[in-house]
Motif scaffolding. Structure first.
Motif, PDB file in Angstrom:
ATOM      1  N   ALA A  15       0.827  -1.191   0.074  1.00 46.34           N
ATOM      2  CA  ALA A  15      -0.336   0.151   0.126  1.00 46.34           C
ATOM      3  C   ALA A  15       0.647   1.406  -0.090  1.00 46.34           C
ATOM      4  CB  ALA A  15      -0.876  -0.238   1.278  1.00 46.34           C
ATOM      5  N   PRO A  16       0.090   2.436  -0.665  1.00 43.81           N
ATOM      6  CA  PRO A  16       1.536   3.954  -0.734  1.00 43.81           C
ATOM      7  C   PRO A  16       1.476   4.373   0.828  1.00 43.81           C
ATOM      8  CG  PRO A  16      -0.812   4.142  -1.325  1.00 43.81           C
ATOM      9  CD  PRO A  16      -0.826   2.226  -1.228  1.00 43.81           C
ATOM     10  N   THR A  17       2.425   4.656   1.088  1.00 45.66           N
ATOM     11  CA  THR A  17       2.305   5.377   2.705  1.00 45.66           C
ATOM     12  C   THR A  17       2.027   6.593   2.212  1.00 45.66           C
ATOM     13  OG1 THR A  17       4.819   5.728   2.865  1.00 45.66           O
ATOM     14  CG2 THR A  17       3.926   3.692   2.987  1.00 45.66           C
ATOM     15  N   GLY A  18       2.374   7.535   3.301  1.00 39.00           N
ATOM     16  CA  GLY A  18       1.893   8.821   3.904  1.00 39.00           C
ATOM     17  C   GLY A  18       3.947   9.409   2.533  1.00 39.00           C
ATOM     18  N   THR A  19       4.993   9.117   2.487  1.00 37.65           N
ATOM     19  CA  THR A  19       5.801   9.535   1.927  1.00 37.65           C
ATOM     20  C   THR A  19       6.299   9.241   0.915  1.00 37.65           C
ATOM     21  OG1 THR A  19       7.379   7.113   2.801  1.00 37.65           O
ATOM     22  CG2 THR A  19       7.280   8.807   4.289  1.00 37.65           C
ATOM     23  N   ASP A  20       5.353   8.634   0.339  1.00 37.81           N
ATOM     24  CA  ASP A  20       5.059   8.141  -1.227  1.00 37.81           C
ATOM     25  C   ASP A  20       4.527   9.409  -2.648  1.00 37.81           C
ATOM     26  OD1 ASP A  20       6.465   5.603  -1.308  1.00 37.81           O
ATOM     27  OD2 ASP A  20       4.363   5.124  -1.163  1.00 37.81           O
ATOM     28  N   ASP A  21       5.306   9.623  -3.510  1.00 41.66           N
ATOM     29  CA  ASP A  21       4.911  10.585  -4.019  1.00 41.66           C
ATOM     30  C   ASP A  21       4.258   9.666  -5.694  1.00 41.66           C
ATOM     31  OD1 ASP A  21       7.162  10.190  -5.823  1.00 41.66           O
ATOM     32  OD2 ASP A  21       8.229  12.041  -5.434  1.00 41.66           O
ATOM     33  N   LYS A  22       3.918  10.124  -7.000  1.00 42.49           N
ATOM     34  CA  LYS A  22       4.038   8.763  -7.554  1.00 42.49           C
ATOM     35  C   LYS A  22       4.991   8.478  -8.590  1.00 42.49           C
ATOM     36  CE  LYS A  22       4.449  13.467 -11.112  1.00 42.49           C
ATOM     37  NZ  LYS A  22       3.809  14.839 -11.319  1.00 42.49           N
TER      38      LYS A  22
END
Length: 299
Positions: A15-22
């Motif tokens: 799952a994406p996390t709060g530190t991910d960008d595209k």
């Protein structure tokens, strides 16, 4: 042989996390579709977005480009950074436009993983292994043509259980991961690892365009994995035959997602579970992907 299920699929998704960008979520490049078969581009792009990537770049002819943007205006139609590719869906090698073969060979020579479908399968028939990981996605007839092109005997229409050994043999000859599509899809890699993912009651998937959806799902899973490998958060080196098992496992996860989405769409078409399912379209399958991905991540 690997037994494939929800837990095995969950191990290959994040799952994406709060530190991910595209870019950290994965960028997929899609070069599919044609003036004759523009819908393949729409279906692959839709499936990639629905599986969960940070960006989809679509690079194709004018007509499919217009249809893609009409359906999914968030799609980027200019070249740039890409972490995995899908090529060949909705194309025919016999009618390939001038210059397109060179463009596809250039993609195949790049270091990013490439999902090779339909009208691009002929480009790997020479067995050349330069470039990155290749995931070949033939159905049975395409598989027989590919086998003949690389000097292997065709399996024929009644291959049955020989499909597993045949897919493994093709993987060894081409140096690629092979996803042999069917009611029992075989995923094989050159070193001998393989998995069989049965449709489990989703025979409604046997309809036009669902293979294009699978290509998009495969590309999305590969792009996400490649993005994680860039950050050093995936095990496995991803390079060479010894490193293809992780990519084969990711391919198996994508096949499982696709088949589970088909089952969910068929249940929805029939008005609920326990009724044997009902007719679905390829877009129905793509539309069921987000809920299936969410279920897997919840595991």
């Amino acid at each position: 042989m690997s037994t494939w299920d929800l837990s095995a699929t969950a191990a290959e998704l994040h799952a994406p996390t709060g530190t991910d960008d595209k870019y950290r979520r994965g960028v997929i490049g899609i070069r599919t579709g044609s003036e004759q078969y523009p819908g393949a581009a729409v279906l692959g792009v839709e499936a990639a977005w629905r599986t969960g990537v940070g960006m989809v770049r679509y690079l194709g002819p004018d007509r499919p480009t217009a249809l893609v943007l009409h359906r999914r205006p968030e799609t980027v139609t200019s070249s740039g950074r890409v972490q995995a590719w899908v090529i060949g869906s909705g194309t025919d090698a016999a009618t390939r436009p001038r210059g397109e073969g060179s463009a596809l060979r250039d993609i195949l020579s790049r270091p990013e993983p490439v999902v090779v479908d339909a009208g691009a399968l002929d480009l790997v028939a020479d067995g050349a292994r330069e470039g990155g990981v290749r995931i070949l996605t033939p159905h049975d007839r395409e598989h027989d043509r590919l086998r003949e092109a690389v000097g292997l005997p065709p399996l024929g229409p009644d291959a049955g259980d020989r499909r597993v050994d045949g897919a493994s043999e093709t993987a060894r000859r081409t140096g690629a991961v092979v996803v042999l599509k069917g009611a029992r899809t075989v995923v094989a890699e050159p070193g001998g690892w393989h998995a069989v993912i049965a449709q489990d009651g989703t025979s409604w998937l046997a309809t036009a365009g669902t293979g294009d959806v699978l290509a998009g799902v495969l590309g999305a899973v590969m792009a996400g994995a490649a993005a994680r490998e860039e950050r050093g958060t995936n095990a496995g080196d991803g390079g060479g035959e010894a490193g293809l098992v992780p990519w084969a496992r990711r391919a198996a996860a994508a096949v499982w997602l696709h088949q589970r989405a088909g089952a969910r769409a068929a249940e929805r078409a029939a008005g609920g579970a326990g009724r044997g399912g009902g007719p679905v379209t390829a877009l129905d399958v793509a539309g069921a992907l987000p809920a299936v991905v969410a279920d897997v991540l919840a595991d």
